[in-house]
Write a protein that holds these residues in place. Structure first.
Motif, PDB file in Angstrom:
ATOM      1  N   ALA A   1      -5.410   5.693 -11.104  1.00 52.88           N
ATOM      2  CA  ALA A   1      -5.586   4.335 -10.934  1.00 52.88           C
ATOM      3  C   ALA A   1      -5.431   3.888  -9.323  1.00 52.88           C
ATOM      4  CB  ALA A   1      -3.979   3.631 -11.582  1.00 52.88           C
ATOM      5  N   MET A   2      -6.258   2.724  -8.966  1.00 55.76           N
ATOM      6  CA  MET A   2      -6.385   2.176  -7.760  1.00 55.76           C
ATOM      7  C   MET A   2      -5.176   1.344  -7.609  1.00 55.76           C
ATOM      8  SD  MET A   2     -10.244   1.087  -7.324  1.00 55.76           S
ATOM      9  CE  MET A   2     -10.415  -0.108  -8.529  1.00 55.76           C
ATOM     10  N   ALA A   3      -4.500   0.931  -8.488  1.00 57.80           N
ATOM     11  CA  ALA A   3      -3.527  -0.096  -8.116  1.00 57.80           C
ATOM     12  C   ALA A   3      -2.803  -0.570  -9.559  1.00 57.80           C
ATOM     13  CB  ALA A   3      -4.026  -1.399  -7.594  1.00 57.80           C
TER      14      ALA A   3
ATOM     15  N   VAL B   1       2.169  -6.119  -6.203  1.00 58.50           N
ATOM     16  CA  VAL B   1       0.981  -5.072  -6.710  1.00 58.50           C
ATOM     17  C   VAL B   1       1.026  -3.752  -5.748  1.00 58.50           C
ATOM     18  CG1 VAL B   1      -1.601  -4.900  -6.865  1.00 58.50           C
ATOM     19  CG2 VAL B   1      -0.458  -7.162  -7.501  1.00 58.50           C
ATOM     20  N   HIS B   2       1.072  -2.776  -6.449  1.00 58.60           N
ATOM     21  CA  HIS B   2       1.209  -1.479  -5.562  1.00 58.60           C
ATOM     22  C   HIS B   2      -0.509  -0.950  -5.486  1.00 58.60           C
ATOM     23  CE1 HIS B   2       5.638  -0.885  -5.478  1.00 58.60           C
ATOM     24  NE2 HIS B   2       5.391  -1.611  -6.478  1.00 58.60           N
ATOM     25  N   VAL B   3      -0.920  -0.651  -4.409  1.00 57.35           N
ATOM     26  CA  VAL B   3      -2.356  -0.308  -4.121  1.00 57.35           C
ATOM     27  C   VAL B   3      -2.325   1.034  -3.450  1.00 57.35           C
ATOM     28  CG1 VAL B   3      -4.356  -0.879  -3.338  1.00 57.35           C
ATOM     29  CG2 VAL B   3      -2.888  -2.729  -3.842  1.00 57.35           C
ATOM     30  N   ARG B   4      -3.290   1.816  -4.119  1.00 56.28           N
ATOM     31  CA  ARG B   4      -3.276   3.132  -3.561  1.00 56.28           C
ATOM     32  C   ARG B   4      -3.765   2.901  -1.797  1.00 56.28           C
ATOM     33  NH1 ARG B   4      -6.738   7.022  -7.013  1.00 56.28           N
ATOM     34  NH2 ARG B   4      -8.218   6.461  -5.246  1.00 56.28           N
ATOM     35  N   ALA B   5      -3.340   3.605  -0.989  1.00 52.80           N
ATOM     36  CA  ALA B   5      -3.478   3.362   0.385  1.00 52.80           C
ATOM     37  C   ALA B   5      -4.921   3.935   0.786  1.00 52.80           C
ATOM     38  CB  ALA B   5      -2.641   4.305   1.273  1.00 52.80           C
ATOM     39  N   ASP B   6      -5.446   4.981   0.101  1.00 52.09           N
ATOM     40  CA  ASP B   6      -6.857   5.477   0.662  1.00 52.09           C
ATOM     41  C   ASP B   6      -7.771   4.475   0.050  1.00 52.09           C
ATOM     42  OD1 ASP B   6      -6.866   5.840  -2.176  1.00 52.09           O
ATOM     43  OD2 ASP B   6      -6.935   8.103  -2.184  1.00 52.09           O
TER      44      ASP B   6
ATOM     45  N   PHE C   1       0.960  -1.270   0.033  1.00 47.03           N
ATOM     46  CA  PHE C   1       0.012  -0.094  -0.070  1.00 47.03           C
ATOM     47  C   PHE C   1       0.800   1.213  -0.022  1.00 47.03           C
ATOM     48  CE2 PHE C   1      -2.834  -3.401   1.650  1.00 47.03           C
ATOM     49  CZ  PHE C   1      -4.012  -3.203   0.928  1.00 47.03           C
ATOM     50  N   ASP C   2       0.609   2.343  -0.925  1.00 48.68           N
ATOM     51  CA  ASP C   2       1.351   3.325  -1.129  1.00 48.68           C
ATOM     52  C   ASP C   2       0.511   4.637  -0.697  1.00 48.68           C
ATOM     53  OD1 ASP C   2       3.922   2.005  -2.216  1.00 48.68           O
ATOM     54  OD2 ASP C   2       2.710   1.641  -3.996  1.00 48.68           O
ATOM     55  N   ASP C   3       1.169   5.209   0.118  1.00 51.42           N
ATOM     56  CA  ASP C   3       0.606   6.484   0.394  1.00 51.42           C
ATOM     57  C   ASP C   3       0.658   7.829  -0.881  1.00 51.42           C
ATOM     58  OD1 ASP C   3      -0.254   6.070   3.039  1.00 51.42           O
ATOM     59  OD2 ASP C   3       1.654   6.345   3.811  1.00 51.42           O
ATOM     60  N   THR C   4       1.699   7.556  -1.666  1.00 46.80           N
ATOM     61  CA  THR C   4       1.688   8.353  -2.660  1.00 46.80           C
ATOM     62  C   THR C   4       0.904   7.589  -3.972  1.00 46.80           C
ATOM     63  OG1 THR C   4       3.712   7.047  -3.598  1.00 46.80           O
ATOM     64  CG2 THR C   4       4.020   9.155  -2.017  1.00 46.80           C
ATOM     65  N   THR C   5       1.078   8.068  -5.091  1.00 44.47           N
ATOM     66  CA  THR C   5       0.454   7.620  -6.207  1.00 44.47           C
ATOM     67  C   THR C   5       1.501   7.173  -7.313  1.00 44.47           C
ATOM     68  OG1 THR C   5       0.216  10.021  -7.254  1.00 44.47           O
ATOM     69  CG2 THR C   5      -1.490   8.983  -5.900  1.00 44.47           C
ATOM     70  N   PRO C   6       1.927   6.073  -6.794  1.00 45.99           N
ATOM     71  CA  PRO C   6       3.103   5.458  -8.066  1.00 45.99           C
ATOM     72  C   PRO C   6       2.393   4.964  -9.236  1.00 45.99           C
ATOM     73  CG  PRO C   6       2.680   3.828  -6.226  1.00 45.99           C
ATOM     74  CD  PRO C   6       1.916   4.960  -5.735  1.00 45.99           C
TER      75      PRO C   6
END
Length: 363
Positions: free
Chosen positions: A240-242, A252-257, A230-235
């Protein structure tokens, strides 16, 4: 005329000249001591004057004394010659001995060099045998590491093209111990790399540190091979959600919010996880993926949506999320295209071709 000079033999027809002296018997005139008495011949005239007689000849032993006096000189000369011959012969003998020793040393050195060369060849042959056995053992270790992975839907776990290249390199180095030794080390490193990827897989599959539907779904689909971050930024971008990257296909990088977004539900999060897992499969199976993409116009996102629609029963790209009894959120997930039956069959066929296989590699 000397008494020791023989008189000339006058002709018998010519009478002797001068007064005639009667001859006396030889016994009546004894010879003077030490003098020779010539035998008077016919017409010989002996000298009556002793003073006029020739000097007495040297005694018979004089020549012997002279010879003895001169003989040592000849002996010295002969001795010197003999010594010279001995010295020369001795020198030649010494030279011959030295030559023989040198030849013997040369033969010994040549034989020793041949023995050394032969031993070196034997050592090199043994080293080659050892290296080939080491390469065979390293290949056996590789297959022992690969066998438990066969069937996993990630073909890139085992890079068979690298294994084949190493086998070819080993064949090219079949007479090069150093080169073959390097091939052995590279093969061992590759085996360690493959083995390392499976480290912690069981723990990953059994845990859900975030306690979210995202992680639970990805752990189940990925059999512990896929990590959820879970990433606090938006990689992945603001919209995109993930996302998944080709450089790190098992993460899999997922947006933290998304964990607290009121417009999302666990069902939406589950469908989103299926979509992202499709990307994992795409990146880890490039060959079959390229073939399947032709049915989706080369669009990896539409293909990922179709994967979720095919394997997650009841899944849709459009959702209504209630806010209260009078209102709700309209949530669209995905890229707006619902695949048809033919494309879904392409997805099934694609999945059937994925995974690690056991290939036979020969050098």
């Amino acid at each position: 005329m000397s008494s020791n000079t023989p008189a000339a033999d006058p002709s018998p027809s010519e009478p002797p000249t001068g007064p005639s002296v009667p001859a006396s018997p030889a016994s009546a005139l004894p010879a003077a001591a030490g003098s020779r008495v010539p035998t008077p011949g016919v017409g010989a005239v002996p000298s009556p004057d002793p003073a006029a007689a020739p000097a007495p000849a040297a005694p018979d032993d004089e020549p012997s004394r002279t010879a003895r006096a001169r003989r040592p000189r000849t002996s010295v000369l002969v001795l010197a010659v003999l010594l010279f011959v001995v010295v020369v012969a001795g020198g030649l003998g010494f030279f011959w001995v030295v030559t023989q020793l040198e030849e013997a040393r040369t033969r010994i050195d040549d034989q020793q060099q041949k023995i050394t060369d032969q031993q070196q060849r034997l050592d090199e042959q043994q080293q080659m045998i050892d290296r080939k056995e080491q390469f065979g053992a390293a290949m056996d270790d590789l297959y022992a590491t690969v066998d438990p992975l066969v069937g996993l839907p990630y073909s890139t776990i085992v890079p068979w093209n690298r294994v084949e290249n190493l086998a070819v390199s080993a064949w090219n180095h079949r007479r090069n111990a150093a080169g073959l030794g390097q091939d052995v080390e590279v093969l061992k490193e590759l085996t360690t790399e493959i083995s390392g990827q499976s480290t912690g897989v069981a723990d990953q599959a059994a845990s859900n540190a975030s306690g979210t539907a995202w992680e639970a779904t990805l752990d189940d689909l990925g059999r512990g091979w896929v990590s959820t971050v879970f990433d606090d930024t938006t990689p992945c971008g603001a919209s995109a959600m993930a996302c998944v990257t080709s450089t790190d296909p098992f993460t899999v990088h997922v947006r933290a919010d998304t964990r607290t977004d009121p417009a999302m539900t666990d069902w939406i999060r589950t469908g989103g996880a299926y979509h992202e897992y499709a990307h994992v499969l795409q990146f880890t199976n490039p060959g079959p993926t390229d073939d399947a993409l032709a049915s989706f116009g080369g669009d990896v996102e539409t293909m990922a949506d179709c994967y979720a629609l095919t394997f997650l029963d009841g899944w849709s790209l459009d959702h209504e999320v209630p806010i209260d009894e009078y209102s709700y959120y309209e949530v669209s997930v995905g890229y707006g295209y619902t695949c048809d039956a033919g494309q879904r069959q392409v997805i099934r066929d694609w999945v059937g071709r994925l995974g690690v296989t056991r290939q036979t590699v020969e050098g």
